[in-house]
Each structure stands twice: as structure tokens, then as C-alpha cells.
Design an enzyme around this catalytic site. Structure first.
Site, PDB file in Angstrom:
ATOM      1  N   HIS A 136      -3.245  10.454   4.974  1.00 47.52           N
ATOM      2  CA  HIS A 136      -4.270   9.402   4.929  1.00 47.52           C
ATOM      3  C   HIS A 136      -4.056   8.344   6.005  1.00 47.52           C
ATOM      4  O   HIS A 136      -5.031   7.839   6.573  1.00 47.52           O
ATOM      5  CB  HIS A 136      -4.417   8.854   3.495  1.00 47.52           C
ATOM      6  N   TYR A 149       0.840  -1.190   0.000  1.00 47.34           N
ATOM      7  CA  TYR A 149       0.000   0.000   0.000  1.00 47.34           C
ATOM      8  C   TYR A 149       0.884   1.253   0.000  1.00 47.34           C
ATOM      9  O   TYR A 149       2.054   1.199   0.394  1.00 47.34           O
ATOM     10  CB  TYR A 149      -0.915   0.019   1.223  1.00 47.34           C
ATOM     11  N   SER A 150       0.327   2.379  -0.386  1.00 48.79           N
ATOM     12  CA  SER A 150       1.138   3.598  -0.376  1.00 48.79           C
ATOM     13  C   SER A 150       1.654   3.887   1.029  1.00 48.79           C
ATOM     14  O   SER A 150       2.769   4.394   1.186  1.00 48.79           O
ATOM     15  CB  SER A 150       0.355   4.787  -0.921  1.00 48.79           C
ATOM     16  N   GLU A 151       0.855   3.550   2.060  1.00 49.62           N
ATOM     17  CA  GLU A 151       1.338   3.599   3.441  1.00 49.62           C
ATOM     18  C   GLU A 151       0.715   2.492   4.280  1.00 49.62           C
ATOM     19  O   GLU A 151      -0.421   2.075   4.032  1.00 49.62           O
ATOM     20  CB  GLU A 151       1.031   4.953   4.104  1.00 49.62           C
ATOM     21  N   THR A 152       1.482   2.073   5.263  1.00 48.86           N
ATOM     22  CA  THR A 152       1.017   1.182   6.328  1.00 48.86           C
ATOM     23  C   THR A 152       1.352   1.861   7.644  1.00 48.86           C
ATOM     24  O   THR A 152       2.445   2.414   7.812  1.00 48.86           O
ATOM     25  CB  THR A 152       1.707  -0.187   6.240  1.00 48.86           C
TER      26      THR A 152
END
Length: 228
Positions: free
Chosen positions: A76, A44-47
Site C-alpha cells: 500500500h 499509520y500501518s506504514e509511512t
């Protein structure tokens, strides 16, 4: 032992569509040395790895990773994990991330975080002439060591913009919804904004002359994944 990951979509529209996927992991279940590996494998773009508040308290701590690196702040993930904690009966007022203390508020179905503009990366911002030119932009033309934010007006009188964000060096060819970029563009334009990004994700921002930007959005729970 398998690690449980809750998958959210953050900055959905009012009908729960679109939004940016986010992995949420209880930090107590993961060795700190494994965080980057897990974020890379999830893709994912961030975790975000969160330490929930102790009983009776309303402050939490979190660390944020892209597929390639740790971030001091991102929008986000902080909005998403704040919503996730409230959804589990643990609403918070503050969230400690490496950049500083994020203020958290809840307003109906909106979850909002307030952050300093300087916590966000220094995006390369491009004022694109038209919606057609914005749609035609190719992320492969922006493959350097920078975060690229492209935007154009949807309705200037209504303070509504359309945007896209590319950050290949962070493992993010194109981001569906970028809270940190929303902070920067709100500071850049010095006005409250409704931002439509990616396929149709919605980010609401509020500008402050004191250097704070409030970023608000909706989230939905897309269920669980497990990762070794």
C-alpha cells in the site's frame, strides 16, 4: 521545524471509501535518523519517505516504516506514493525500495506496482471456513511474532476473496488493506484476485508464473498533517 505529511487512503473502493491510511513524507525534509520516530508518532500501518524523480526522469526512491520497524517492501505504500507522484505531475515507471526495483503503471484511476513474491513477508495464511468465522476472528488471538493473513472465498468463480490481516508485533493490530499480503495470497492461490479486506478496501492482483505479482488499487488524498 514542522514536517509536512500528506495523508492518503490507499486501496479505496470505486467511490473513494475505506482504504488504508498512509503517511507520505518528502525524504529531503527529514533526517534519516528521525524516520522511525516520525512513523511511530504518526501511527499509520506504514509511512513512506520518498525522493521524487529528478526533472525529466521517471524513477523515484523510497523507504518504508511501520510504527516499530523499517520494511524492505510493502504494497500500500508503494501504490500510494506512485499515485501521489502522478497526482503532482511526476508519474514514475520505477520505484527503488530496499527489496528491489518496483515497476509502476497507471491505468485510468488504478495505480499498479509489480513486485517479486519473495519480497513480501512470509505470512501465516489461514483458509477460514466461512465469512462468519472470518468476521469473528479476534486479533488478540494472533499476538505472536508473525504476520497473520486470514481469508475465505466471497465468489470463487469470480476469483474474489474476503480477508483480514493482523501483525501486532509490527504495531499493526489489524491492517485495513495489505498489499504485501495480497502478493503472497496471489502467489499461494496462483490466480488473479479481487481482494476485499478490512472494512471494504479493494485490492486487484494479477499473477505471473515468473514470480511477479501486480498489485493495483485506487487512492485518495485526505490532506496534510504536520509533525515536529
Amino acid at each position: 521545524m514542522a514536517i509536512d505529511v500528506t495523508v492518503l487512503r490507499v486501496f479505496t473502493d470505486r467511490d473513494g471509501r475505506y482504504g488504508n491510511p498512509l503517511g507520505v513524507v518528502d525524504a529531503a525534509t527529514v533526517d534519516p535518523g528521525d524516520r522511525q520516530r516520525i512513523a511511530t508518532e504518526l501511527g499509520y500501518s506504514e509511512t513512506i519517505f520518498v525522493t521524487p524523480p529528478a526533472a525529466g526522469l521517471h524513477n523515484a526512491q523510497a523507504r518504508i516504516y511501520t510504527p516499530t520497524t523499517e520494511l524492505p517492501f510493502a504494497g500500500h505504500p508503494t501504490v500510494g506514493v506512485s499515485w501521489w507522484l502522478k497526482d503532482r505531475g511526476m508519474p514514475i515507471r520505477t520505484l527503488q525500495v530496499p527489496a528491489g526495483i518496483v515497476q509502476v503503471t497507471y491505468d485510468g484511476d488504478l495505480t499498479a506496482v509489480s513486485a517479486r513474491a519473495e519480497w513480501a513477508p512470509a505470512f501465516s495464511i489461514y483458509d477460514i471456513a466461512s465469512l462468519e468465522d472470518l468476521a469473528a476472528a479476534d486479533p488478540d488471538d494472533y499476538a505472536d511474532e508473525s504476520e497473520h493473513y486470514l481469508w475465505t472465498w466471497l465468489d470463487k468463480e469470480a476469483n474474489t476473496i474476503r480477508s483480514r490481516m493482523f501483525a501486532p508485533h509490527l504495531g499493526i493490530r489489524e491492517d485495513e488493506a495489505t498489499g504485501a499480503a495480497a502478493v503472497r495470497i496471489t502467489e499461494y492461490l496462483s490466480r488473479d484476485l479481487t481482494i476485499v479486506q478490512g472494512q471494504g478496501s479493494i485490492i486487484e492482483t494479477t499473477w505471473s508464473a515468473e514470480g511477479w505479482v501486480r498489485v493495483a488499487g485506487r487512492a485518495v488524498d485526505d490532506g496534510q498533517r504536520q509533525i515536529d
